[in-house]
Structure formats: C-alpha cells, structure tokens
Design a protein around this motif. Structure first.
Motif, short mmCIF file in Angstrom:
data_model
loop_
_atom_site.label_atom_id
_atom_site.label_comp_id
_atom_site.label_asym_id
_atom_site.label_seq_id
_atom_site.Cartn_x
_atom_site.Cartn_y
_atom_site.Cartn_z
N ARG A 98 0.96 -0.89 -0.20
CA ARG A 98 -0.08 0.62 -0.07
C ARG A 98 0.91 1.22 -0.54
N LYS A 99 1.82 1.35 0.66
CA LYS A 99 2.34 2.50 0.98
C LYS A 99 3.00 2.65 -0.61
N SER A 100 4.30 1.63 -0.62
CA SER A 100 4.69 2.31 -2.35
C SER A 100 4.34 1.51 -3.11
N ARG A 101 3.78 0.65 -3.39
CA ARG A 101 2.37 0.55 -4.09
C ARG A 101 3.67 -0.71 -5.57
N TYR A 102 3.99 -1.47 -4.61
CA TYR A 102 4.89 -2.48 -4.82
C TYR A 102 4.05 -3.51 -5.23
N GLU A 103 4.73 -4.21 -6.26
CA GLU A 103 3.68 -5.31 -7.49
C GLU A 103 4.49 -6.57 -7.28
N LEU A 104 3.58 -7.77 -6.68
CA LEU A 104 4.19 -9.31 -7.01
C LEU A 104 3.47 -9.91 -7.42
N ILE A 105 3.88 -10.43 -7.96
CA ILE A 105 3.38 -11.23 -9.57
C ILE A 105 3.40 -13.08 -9.05
N TYR A 106 2.75 -13.67 -8.82
CA TYR A 106 2.92 -15.16 -8.37
C TYR A 106 1.95 -15.89 -9.38
N LYS A 107 2.32 -16.81 -10.36
CA LYS A 107 1.53 -17.84 -11.58
C LYS A 107 1.04 -19.02 -10.76
N LEU A 108 -0.29 -19.12 -10.09
CA LEU A 108 -1.28 -20.17 -9.43
C LEU A 108 -1.28 -20.99 -10.15
N PRO A 109 -1.00 -22.89 -10.35
CA PRO A 109 -2.39 -23.79 -11.29
C PRO A 109 -3.26 -23.80 -11.92
N ALA B 53 6.44 -8.25 -17.02
CA ALA B 53 5.72 -7.35 -16.56
C ALA B 53 6.02 -6.95 -15.38
N GLN B 54 5.73 -7.86 -14.86
CA GLN B 54 5.72 -7.19 -12.81
C GLN B 54 7.29 -6.07 -12.75
N LYS B 55 8.00 -6.20 -13.55
CA LYS B 55 9.21 -5.59 -13.48
C LYS B 55 8.77 -3.68 -14.40
N VAL B 56 7.82 -4.11 -15.16
CA VAL B 56 7.32 -3.00 -15.89
C VAL B 56 6.48 -2.24 -14.73
N LEU B 57 5.81 -1.59 -14.53
CA LEU B 57 5.40 -1.86 -13.83
C LEU B 57 5.44 -1.67 -12.46
N ASN B 58 6.53 -1.70 -11.52
CA ASN B 58 7.10 -1.43 -10.56
C ASN B 58 8.00 -0.79 -11.04
N GLY B 59 8.90 -0.05 -12.18
CA GLY B 59 9.12 0.85 -13.21
C GLY B 59 8.88 1.77 -13.55
N ARG B 60 7.38 1.84 -13.39
CA ARG B 60 6.40 2.95 -14.19
C ARG B 60 6.92 4.34 -13.10
#
Length: 356
Positions: free
Chosen positions: A220-231, A318-325
C-alpha cells in the motif's frame, strides 16, 4: 495611410471582435464598399476582403433558399478555431517537437507501455531538462485531436471507463465475511503510514476454476507489485501459495494483507505470519491500489486468454515494468525505488516471480 504601411508586418495586428462587429454593420449598410470599410478601420482592403470571405456562413431563408452572409460572432468563432489549430501545429513543429518525437518513439518501440502519459512527461523532464515539455493534459488533448501519430488505444484505462449512473447502487453488506473485517484494520494502515501492508487479488484468464491464475499483491505505501502464477484458483491453492510467499520472504515484509470476500480466499484466515483482512462484499474500492495495478496488468494479459500461454519470463517482465513506472502518487518515483527505500535501503531488492 500608404500601401507600404499596409504591407509591413511590423504594423499588422489581428482583427478584434469589435472590428468584426464594425465590418458586419458596415457590410450590411448600403453604400459601403470594401475600400470604405477598410478606410473606416484603417486597414488594408485585402484584409477586409479576406475577412469577409473567411467569415461567411451559409444561411437558409424562409423559402428554403440558401445564401451566404457575414456575421461577426460566427467569424470570431472561426478565427479562434484557426488560431487554435495554428497554435497546435506551431508546437508540433517547434517548441515541443523534440518531446513529441521522443514520446512517439518510446511508445511505438516498447514491447510494453513502460509509463503512463504523466510518467513519460516527468521522465522527459528528468532526461532533457533543457527542452520544453508540455503538460500532461496538453498531451491528452493532442491525442484526442489526432495531432500525433498515436491514438487513445495506448490508453486502455481511458477507453474502458464507463459513465456512472445514479440510482443503481445495491446494498450487499449482509453477506457474511470470510474472516476479520477491514473495519478492524488500524487507522495507520488505512492512511498508508506504515510499510508492509498489502492488498491482494486474483487476475484470471479464462474463468474456469482449474485454469491458471495470477495472485497479485500490492504494497500500500510503495505500490510495489508481486505477481505469482497459480496452477488453479481453488481456495486451498491460494492458501498454500500465499503461505509459501510469506515463508520465503519473511513475515517482516507482511504485517497485513487485505483481500476481497471471494470464495477463493475463504481459507486465508489460516495463514501464519500476517494478519488477513477482508473487504466488504462487492466493494473493490477498498483495495484501490491493487485494483489499479490489476487494470495495468490487463494491458499485458487481456481477459479471456488462458494463462497457459504466458511464461514465467513474461510475467516477471510484466512485474518489472509495473514496478518501474513513475507514479504521481509517489512524487514521480517508481514503486521499485520506494520499496527499496523502506525494505532494504542498503541492498538491491530482488523479487523473482515464483510459479507454484
């Protein structure tokens, strides 16, 4: 007044709205030729002639026969429209020429849209402080008017917005929450004063429970995103993956996580190492940061497409792009920079995407 003075651009001034009013009155008065009108206004006859030709509009008589006439109000509107177009063309070719060429190249060559329009404007100011840069609303206006070799398709969030209608709200608060309500979340978390408080959700491809899904977590504070693929997105799978994430990264990263009240999150109150809160039913606005991030993910992973087609490498990129904006809410810093500041100030944060 001599003809030489008329031809000198040094003495030329634009006709005003009052001048156009005089032209209309005299033009409709018998006995006033173009030269007499020009003499009255101390203008060149050619100036009056051009104004009459450019300001005429087609009118309709009561017998349905058309004719052309000059009216000052209409002529003034046409003049302002021409000036606005000339102004836009001037900045396309002159003052903002470098910026628009740079923006076009950035957007067209990038595999992903790396920044929002606002982010591109502020990145340009950092990289080229000596060059003029338009405001963000100005760039939007240029896109809307078709003055750039780009269009609004680069702004998917804008294209999918719907006009809200009054009187269509439904009270669904009586649905049972899966666990601790968001109403019990500390005020410091609500005001984003603390680091390590997250919002979570699933991004689904095909809406089939045995299809892969993405577990998305937004700090919430940094808007940093983690993305995990679930089966798949069974409740037990979501519980197992979230527990592995917390165990692998450390409970110090996760003080709390807020999810919606969906059935796939029904078992998350069993997670150890963090506090789970649940939003009110049908209230995604209570997880606004995560909802916004999921909308950005949809630019890269459209709805209706099976996530089998997206590799671990693609999701990591994609995660890297979102966190680099660059983000306005962060003072035009990236989420990665802010996250690193609060989590590991002296080390580079590495957050590989895991697939379970």
């Amino acid at each position: 007044m001599t003809q030489d003075k008329f031809n000198s651009t040094r003495h030329y001034t634009q006709l005003t709205a009052e001048d156009r009013g005089v032209i209309e009155g005299l033009h409709h008065t018998k006995g006033f030729s173009i030269r007499k009108i020009a003499a009255r206004l101390h203008r060149a006859p050619s100036t009056i002639s051009r104004e009459l030709n450019r300001g005429k509009t087609r009118q309709l008589r009561s017998n349905y026969l058309s004719y052309e006439a000059y009216y000052a109000d209409t002529a003034q509107i046409l003049h302002e429209q021409r000036c606005q177009h000339d102004y836009c063309q001037l900045h396309l070719k002159g003052r903002w020429h470098f910026f628009f060429n740079w923006l076009t190249a950035k957007v067209k060559k990038a595999k992903f849209r790396l920044q929002s329009i606002d982010g591109y404007c502020h990145l340009f100011k950092r990289l080229y402080p000596a060059h003029a840069c338009p405001s963000t609303p100005t760039v939007y206006r240029y896109l809307d008017r078709g003055l750039l070799p780009l269009d609004n398709t680069i702004l998917p969030e804008k294209l999918r917005r719907h006009i809200k209608h009054a009187g269509r709200h439904r009270d669904r608060r009586n649905k049972r929450l899966a666990g601790t309500s968001i109403e019990q979340r500390p005020q410091a978390v609500n005001e984003r004063k603390t680091f390590g408080d997250w919002e979570g959700d699933l991004v689904k491809g095909k809406r089939v429970v045995n299809e892969p899904a993405l577990l998305t977590l937004t700090e919430r504070k940094s808007r940093y995103e983690l993305i995990y693929k679930l089966p798949d997105y069974h409740a037990q799978t979501c519980l197992d993956v979230l527990q592995r994430v917390i165990n692998s990264k450390g409970a110090k990263w996760f003080h709390s996580i807020t999810f919606d009240n969906g059935s796939e999150f029904a078992l998350l109150d069993r997670v150890k190492g963090t506090q789970i809160y649940y939003c009110h039913p049908y209230t995604p606005s209570e997880r606004g940061s995560n909802e916004n991030a999921n909308g950005l993910i949809r630019e890269l992973i459209p709805k209706g497409i099976s996530l089998h087609h997206f590799s671990k490498t693609y999701i990591h990129e994609a995660q890297k792009v979102l966190n680099g904006r660059l983000r306005k809410s962060l003072g035009y810093r990236s989420a990665a920079d802010v996250f690193q500041q609060f989590s590991q100030p002296r080390r580079t944060v590495q957050t590989p995407v895991a697939t379970f």
